[in-house]
Design a protein around this motif. Structure first.
Motif, PDB file in Angstrom:
ATOM      1  N   HIS A  11      72.400  69.261  28.401  1.00 23.65           N
ATOM      2  CA  HIS A  11      72.867  69.057  29.777  1.00 23.65           C
ATOM      3  C   HIS A  11      74.283  69.606  29.958  1.00 23.65           C
ATOM      4  O   HIS A  11      75.154  69.403  29.106  1.00 23.65           O
ATOM      5  CB  HIS A  11      72.834  67.566  30.113  1.00 23.65           C
ATOM      6  CG  HIS A  11      72.771  67.304  31.565  1.00 23.65           C
ATOM      7  ND1 HIS A  11      73.883  67.309  32.364  1.00 23.65           N
ATOM      8  CD2 HIS A  11      71.720  67.041  32.380  1.00 23.65           C
ATOM      9  CE1 HIS A  11      73.536  67.051  33.604  1.00 23.65           C
ATOM     10  NE2 HIS A  11      72.222  66.885  33.645  1.00 23.65           N
ATOM     11  N   ASN A  22      75.734  66.368  19.381  1.00 24.87           N
ATOM     12  CA  ASN A  22      74.279  66.461  19.535  1.00 24.87           C
ATOM     13  C   ASN A  22      73.690  67.530  18.617  1.00 24.87           C
ATOM     14  O   ASN A  22      72.643  67.314  18.008  1.00 24.87           O
ATOM     15  CB  ASN A  22      73.899  66.738  20.987  1.00 24.87           C
ATOM     16  CG  ASN A  22      73.844  65.481  21.808  1.00 24.87           C
ATOM     17  OD1 ASN A  22      72.946  64.670  21.646  1.00 24.87           O
ATOM     18  ND2 ASN A  22      74.813  65.308  22.686  1.00 24.87           N
ATOM     19  N   ASN A  53      64.950  69.630  36.924  1.00 23.33           N
ATOM     20  CA  ASN A  53      65.489  68.342  37.390  1.00 23.33           C
ATOM     21  C   ASN A  53      66.858  68.498  38.044  1.00 23.33           C
ATOM     22  O   ASN A  53      67.799  67.773  37.761  1.00 23.33           O
ATOM     23  CB  ASN A  53      65.577  67.337  36.226  1.00 23.33           C
ATOM     24  CG  ASN A  53      64.228  67.016  35.656  1.00 23.33           C
ATOM     25  OD1 ASN A  53      63.222  67.031  36.354  1.00 23.33           O
ATOM     26  ND2 ASN A  53      64.180  66.725  34.364  1.00 23.33           N
ATOM     27  N   ARG A  80      62.711  64.433  22.596  1.00 23.58           N
ATOM     28  CA  ARG A  80      62.166  63.770  23.780  1.00 23.58           C
ATOM     29  C   ARG A  80      62.923  62.499  24.169  1.00 23.58           C
ATOM     30  O   ARG A  80      63.043  62.190  25.347  1.00 23.58           O
ATOM     31  CB  ARG A  80      60.694  63.444  23.575  1.00 23.58           C
ATOM     32  CG  ARG A  80      59.802  64.653  23.592  1.00 23.58           C
ATOM     33  CD  ARG A  80      58.340  64.248  23.386  1.00 23.58           C
ATOM     34  NE  ARG A  80      57.492  65.393  23.198  1.00 23.58           N
ATOM     35  CZ  ARG A  80      56.953  66.089  24.194  1.00 23.58           C
ATOM     36  NH1 ARG A  80      57.202  65.749  25.430  1.00 23.58           N
ATOM     37  NH2 ARG A  80      56.191  67.129  23.939  1.00 23.58           N
ATOM     38  N   ILE A  81      63.426  61.750  23.189  1.00 22.54           N
ATOM     39  CA  ILE A  81      64.110  60.495  23.517  1.00 22.54           C
ATOM     40  C   ILE A  81      65.607  60.697  23.777  1.00 22.54           C
ATOM     41  O   ILE A  81      66.276  59.776  24.205  1.00 22.54           O
ATOM     42  CB  ILE A  81      63.903  59.431  22.422  1.00 22.54           C
ATOM     43  CG1 ILE A  81      64.479  59.871  21.085  1.00 22.54           C
ATOM     44  CG2 ILE A  81      62.444  59.073  22.302  1.00 22.54           C
ATOM     45  CD1 ILE A  81      64.424  58.801  20.010  1.00 22.54           C
ATOM     46  N   SER A  82      66.114  61.907  23.542  1.00 22.84           N
ATOM     47  CA  SER A  82      67.525  62.180  23.775  1.00 22.84           C
ATOM     48  C   SER A  82      67.752  62.543  25.242  1.00 22.84           C
ATOM     49  O   SER A  82      67.142  63.478  25.760  1.00 22.84           O
ATOM     50  CB  SER A  82      67.982  63.324  22.869  1.00 22.84           C
ATOM     51  OG  SER A  82      69.319  63.643  23.159  1.00 22.84           O
ATOM     52  N   ASP A  83      68.650  61.819  25.895  1.00 17.82           N
ATOM     53  CA  ASP A  83      68.956  62.087  27.305  1.00 17.82           C
ATOM     54  C   ASP A  83      69.736  63.389  27.487  1.00 17.82           C
ATOM     55  O   ASP A  83      69.748  63.951  28.575  1.00 17.82           O
ATOM     56  CB  ASP A  83      69.776  60.941  27.899  1.00 17.82           C
ATOM     57  CG  ASP A  83      68.965  59.669  28.027  1.00 17.82           C
ATOM     58  OD1 ASP A  83      67.729  59.763  28.133  1.00 17.82           O
ATOM     59  OD2 ASP A  83      69.568  58.574  28.021  1.00 17.82           O
ATOM     60  N   ALA A  84      70.389  63.872  26.442  1.00 16.53           N
ATOM     61  CA  ALA A  84      71.213  65.081  26.548  1.00 16.53           C
ATOM     62  C   ALA A  84      70.374  66.352  26.607  1.00 16.53           C
ATOM     63  O   ALA A  84      70.846  67.380  27.077  1.00 16.53           O
ATOM     64  CB  ALA A  84      72.179  65.154  25.371  1.00 16.53           C
TER      65      ALA A  84
END
Length: 95
Positions: A11, A22, A53, A80-84
């Motif tokens: 992101h 990350n 998005n 998949r579980i990382s918001d970054a």
């Protein structure tokens, strides 16, 4: 051991330290899973071909690594579980 490559887009709102953290986290997943990293190319902040998005750019990183067939499944789960992570792909290199 098979050869794989992954590219992931982080992101654009992340600061430089968060981006590095990350990348190190994902490298750690590969190394802790028994994989061997051959090359890491950090491409920096680039414009996406299309918005994902409502995000129009991101930090691109390409990683080449050797691993057993189970490791990409775990790496995919972590992506998949990382918001970054905006988008990612893992590909097996066939030669």
């Amino acid at each position: 051991m098979r050869k794989y490559e992954t590219i992931f887009i982080l992101h654009p709102s992340l600061d430089e330290e968060a981006v590095k953290a990350n990348v190190e986290k994902f490298k750690g997943v590969i190394e802790n899973g028994g994989g061997v990293i051959e090359n890491v190319d950090f491409w920096g902040k680039r414009k996406l071909a299309y918005e994902i998005n409502k995000v129009g750019e991101g930090y691109y990183t390409l990683v080449h690594f050797d691993a057993n067939p189970e490791l990409p499944k775990e790496l995919d789960r972590v992506f998949r579980i990382s918001d970054a992570v905006v988008r990612h792909i893992i590909v097996k290199n066939e030669k």
